[in-house]
Design an enzyme around this catalytic site. Sequence first.
Site, mmCIF file in Angstrom:
data_model
loop_
_atom_site.group_PDB
_atom_site.id
_atom_site.type_symbol
_atom_site.label_atom_id
_atom_site.label_comp_id
_atom_site.label_asym_id
_atom_site.label_seq_id
_atom_site.Cartn_x
_atom_site.Cartn_y
_atom_site.Cartn_z
ATOM 1 N N LYS A 114 0.822 -1.211 0.000
ATOM 2 C CA LYS A 114 0.000 0.000 0.000
ATOM 3 C C LYS A 114 0.860 1.266 0.000
ATOM 4 O O LYS A 114 0.467 2.273 -0.576
ATOM 5 C CB LYS A 114 -0.964 0.004 1.192
ATOM 6 N N LYS A 196 -6.395 -10.278 -5.862
ATOM 7 C CA LYS A 196 -7.667 -10.394 -5.151
ATOM 8 C C LYS A 196 -8.614 -9.260 -5.543
ATOM 9 O O LYS A 196 -8.167 -8.148 -5.834
ATOM 10 C CB LYS A 196 -7.389 -10.453 -3.646
ATOM 11 N N LYS A 199 -12.031 -3.399 -3.373
ATOM 12 C CA LYS A 199 -12.929 -2.262 -3.607
ATOM 13 C C LYS A 199 -12.180 -1.009 -4.046
ATOM 14 O O LYS A 199 -12.757 -0.113 -4.631
ATOM 15 C CB LYS A 199 -13.788 -1.982 -2.364
HETATM 16 N N1 AQP Z 1 -11.448 -10.623 -2.695
HETATM 17 C C1 AQP Z 1 -11.731 -11.078 -1.495
HETATM 18 N N2 AQP Z 1 -11.996 -12.393 -1.313
HETATM 19 C C2 AQP Z 1 -12.312 -12.878 -0.089
HETATM 20 N N3 AQP Z 1 -12.372 -12.114 1.010
HETATM 21 C C3 AQP Z 1 -12.120 -10.794 0.877
HETATM 22 N N4 AQP Z 1 -12.098 -9.783 1.776
HETATM 23 C C4 AQP Z 1 -11.810 -8.635 1.137
HETATM 24 N N5 AQP Z 1 -11.609 -8.870 -0.175
HETATM 25 C C5 AQP Z 1 -11.796 -10.213 -0.368
HETATM 26 C C6 AQP Z 1 -12.382 -9.946 3.194
HETATM 27 O O1 AQP Z 1 -13.111 -8.812 3.674
HETATM 28 C C7 AQP Z 1 -12.692 -8.496 4.993
HETATM 29 C C8 AQP Z 1 -12.141 -7.114 5.206
HETATM 30 O O2 AQP Z 1 -12.053 -6.337 4.133
HETATM 31 P P1 AQP Z 1 -11.529 -4.842 4.265
HETATM 32 O O3 AQP Z 1 -12.324 -4.033 3.352
HETATM 33 O O4 AQP Z 1 -11.481 -4.402 5.680
HETATM 34 O O5 AQP Z 1 -10.041 -4.912 3.812
HETATM 35 P P2 AQP Z 1 -9.400 -5.501 2.548
HETATM 36 O O6 AQP Z 1 -9.189 -6.959 2.750
HETATM 37 O O7 AQP Z 1 -8.193 -4.643 2.295
HETATM 38 O O8 AQP Z 1 -10.489 -5.323 1.394
HETATM 39 P P3 AQP Z 1 -10.345 -4.524 0.045
HETATM 40 O O9 AQP Z 1 -11.645 -4.594 -0.675
HETATM 41 O O10 AQP Z 1 -9.124 -4.968 -0.698
HETATM 42 O O11 AQP Z 1 -10.179 -3.068 0.620
HETATM 43 P P4 AQP Z 1 -9.207 -1.920 0.183
HETATM 44 O O12 AQP Z 1 -9.279 -1.907 -1.313
HETATM 45 O O13 AQP Z 1 -9.783 -0.685 0.802
HETATM 46 O O14 AQP Z 1 -7.864 -2.258 0.732
HETATM 47 C C9 AQP Z 1 -11.596 -9.473 5.370
HETATM 48 O O15 AQP Z 1 -12.179 -10.523 6.109
HETATM 49 C C10 AQP Z 1 -11.097 -9.954 4.020
HETATM 50 O O16 AQP Z 1 -10.507 -11.234 4.103
#
Ligand code: AQP
Length: 330
Positions: A114, A196, A199
């Site tokens: 990040k 992965k 969002k």
């Molecule tokens: N692609 C994914 N597949 C399975 N599980 C996922 N999670 C997120 N993306 C996937 C699960 O969602 C929870 C927390 O998500 P978060 O939004 O707090 O953080 P993140 O994992 O960093 O999700 P993003 O969408 O990738 O967010 P950004 O883009 O803001 O960094 C966790 O339980 C995670 O496993």
Amino acid sequence: MENKKVIFSGIQPSGSLTLGNYLGAIKNWVKLQEEYDCYFCVVDLHAITVRQEPKDLRKNTLEVLAIYLASGIDTDKNTLFIQSHVSAHSEAAWLLDCFSYVGELSRMTQYKDKSQKQGDSIPAGLFTYPVLMASDILLYQTDLVPVGKDQMQHLELTRNIAERFNNLYSPTFKVPEPYIAKEGAKIMDLQDPTKKMSKSSENPNSYILIMDPPEVIRKKLSRAVTDSVGIVNYTDDQPGVKNLIDIICCIKGISTEEVVSQYANKGYADLKKDVAEIIVEELFPIQEKVKELLNNKAYLEEVYKKGAEKANYISRKTLRKMQKKIGFIQ
Ligand code: AQP
């Protein structure tokens, strides 16, 4: 309630939630609520490690809460709250910052990934993010943390910080274990299935949002990247197709073998069309409920206030213990 094991989990309101957040986290939480004493948090303090537009953060925070409720998280069985409403998280994070090492934080791969996108101005919060996550978990004397592979390193750090503090003073924190869900896969990016689904991706075609209308879901699926093999197989050599199969399995609760045999004589176009319909069918009732909840702000307020009250009570107890052991006058 007293004898149930404690689970803590949360999602950042750093955008509108994706199908990955739903299938990887929320859908499993609904199953956990019967057996465990669960704390499900909207982790808005974590979201600001990356710059957020205030009005979007407000909107996304309420939307995440509404999605938890609409997906079937029961407010009588669980504690649902917004992280910034419980000040012990920020307070404990500072205390634990003083028990964490720059060396161990520098090794976190999420920080390395990040921070690369931030140019020269890397917020210090991005670096200390795992310490805030440790505070979230440890304040509730959590037994189990549902984590994907991507979060294992942060949980390991939480365990190290807890053990360090416990050894230095006396047992203060429960040392949490990872909870690996039986079902629930890592959902991949539709445009680059080796990454992965996220969002914060810049290309909207790479993710399905929980709130995407049916026609948008169909369009995004029709553009999903596959391969030139032309046969529906479940293999790492065909990551795009594998991801579509995983989505079906997660939603329908069936095995990958079953899906592969259903498509023995069919092509990718059929697979994509069917996956789109399966997603629409799963998400549509949730979307309707979310819209209804977002029109009832008074109810949402009731939910997050009730959750904050309980979370404040429990987390303060741990925070007071920490302060006392460190040597603060109380
Ligand atoms: N692609 C994914 N597949 C399975 N599980 C996922 N999670 C997120 N993306 C996937 C699960 O969602 C929870 C927390 O998500 P978060 O939004 O707090 O953080 P993140 O994992 O960093 O999700 P993003 O969408 O990738 O967010 P950004 O883009 O803001 O960094 C966790 O339980 C995670 O496993």
